[in-house]
Design a protein around this motif. Structure first.
Motif, short mmCIF file in Angstrom:
data_model
loop_
_atom_site.label_atom_id
_atom_site.label_comp_id
_atom_site.label_asym_id
_atom_site.label_seq_id
_atom_site.Cartn_x
_atom_site.Cartn_y
_atom_site.Cartn_z
N UNK A 207 2.18 10.04 -0.26
CA UNK A 207 1.20 9.54 -1.23
C UNK A 207 1.43 8.05 -1.45
N UNK A 208 0.46 7.18 -1.09
CA UNK A 208 0.68 5.74 -1.26
C UNK A 208 0.87 5.31 -2.71
N UNK A 209 0.45 6.14 -3.65
CA UNK A 209 0.67 5.79 -5.05
C UNK A 209 2.15 5.87 -5.42
N UNK A 210 2.96 6.48 -4.54
CA UNK A 210 4.40 6.58 -4.78
C UNK A 210 5.17 5.38 -4.21
N UNK A 211 4.50 4.50 -3.47
CA UNK A 211 5.17 3.38 -2.84
C UNK A 211 5.75 2.40 -3.87
N UNK A 212 6.96 1.98 -3.62
CA UNK A 212 7.55 0.87 -4.36
C UNK A 212 8.04 -0.13 -3.33
N UNK A 213 7.49 -1.34 -3.37
CA UNK A 213 7.84 -2.38 -2.40
C UNK A 213 9.06 -3.13 -2.89
N UNK A 214 10.11 -3.08 -2.08
CA UNK A 214 11.40 -3.62 -2.48
C UNK A 214 11.53 -5.11 -2.16
N UNK A 215 12.12 -5.83 -3.08
CA UNK A 215 12.52 -7.21 -2.80
C UNK A 215 13.81 -7.19 -1.97
N UNK A 216 13.79 -7.89 -0.86
CA UNK A 216 14.96 -8.00 0.01
C UNK A 216 15.21 -9.49 0.27
N UNK A 217 16.37 -9.96 -0.12
CA UNK A 217 16.73 -11.38 0.07
C UNK A 217 15.69 -12.31 -0.52
N UNK A 218 15.16 -11.94 -1.68
CA UNK A 218 14.21 -12.81 -2.38
C UNK A 218 12.79 -12.73 -1.91
N UNK A 219 12.45 -11.75 -1.06
CA UNK A 219 11.10 -11.64 -0.50
C UNK A 219 10.57 -10.23 -0.70
N UNK A 220 9.32 -10.14 -1.19
CA UNK A 220 8.60 -8.87 -1.26
C UNK A 220 7.38 -9.00 -0.36
#
Length: 242
Positions: free
Chosen positions: A38-51
């Protein structure tokens, strides 16, 4: 019961396949194509200062079309606004993205957009953006140190042109190509930033404005990160599910 060599080999092969399946499933948890159902469950993580976020990887609001006609897009396609023009009415075709900020601070916002209708840099060149739960959401012009804040945000000064309820009109003026440009305030371009005082999950909202405007992906990157690094084509989103 004593197993034959043939039976033992079959059992070993089966165990190996199960082990590989489990390992691959674990590695694929962050794959853009199958992090969760379900795309509503996506959480986009910041990695090394970038999302990094692919526009099409969300619940697509009414009025947006998933397209592949314009070449050189990333991911599985791009979103193009095909609904009615909404020059003074943000919130149509709402797209919602949850982001995980792990490094507090101020981040710049850029999207990779394209004018896909019209013959000038002012045709089909904008959409709406809001980050209502950020500590601060503002436009900044380095040339003169000028700040602007969304209309109805309780802060002034406000940008030139339309806007309301905390939404910025975000535009670009480059014709016939994808461009990492996101400005606010008509005829007085300000870059767009958000400040997050604490690590946590925040929300980015985008809605349609000009018919024929396309967005491929967007990036939020810490002020200590170089723009070229944050917009590199080989960057892939890191997604967890909740």
């Amino acid at each position: 019961m004593k197993l034959s060599c043939t039976s033992l080999l079959r059992w070993k092969s089966l165990l190996l396949l199960i082990t590989l399946f489990v390992a691959c499933s674990s590695e694929d948890d962050h794959d853009i194509n199958s992090p969760c159902t379900d795309p509503s469950e996506h959480i986009y993580q910041e990695v090394d200062g970038i999302i990094t976020v692919e526009m099409e990887n969300t619940t697509i609001g009414e009025g947006w079309g998933l397209k592949t006609e314009s070449p050189d897009f990333t991911g599985n396609g791009y979103l193009q606004w095909e609904g009615e023009t909404a020059y003074n009415n943000p919130g149509n075709g709402l797209l919602t993205y949850r982001i995980q900020v792990n490094t507090p601070g101020t981040y710049r916002f850029l999207w990779r957009g394209r004018i896909n209708e019209g013959n000038s840099g002012s045709d089909a060149n904008d959409a709406w953006l809001r980050m209502a739960d950020a500590t601060d959401f503002f436009g900044y012009k380095a040339k003169n140190g000028s700040y602007v804040y969304p209309k109805d945000s309780g802060k002034t000064p406000n940008p030139n042109g339309s806007g309301k309820e905390g939404w910025f009109k975000i535009y670009l003026n480059k014709l016939n190509e994808w461009a990492w440009i996101s400005n606010t305030s008509d005829n007085d371009a300000h870059a767009v930033f958000a400040t997050f005082e604490k690590a946590g999950i925040y929300t980015v909202e985008i809605s349609g404005r000009s018919k024929g405007f396309a967005i491929d992906r967007f990036s939020l990157f810490h002020e200590n990160v170089n723009e070229a690094d944050a917009t590199a084509a080989n960057l892939n989103p890191t997604i967890t599910c909740q």
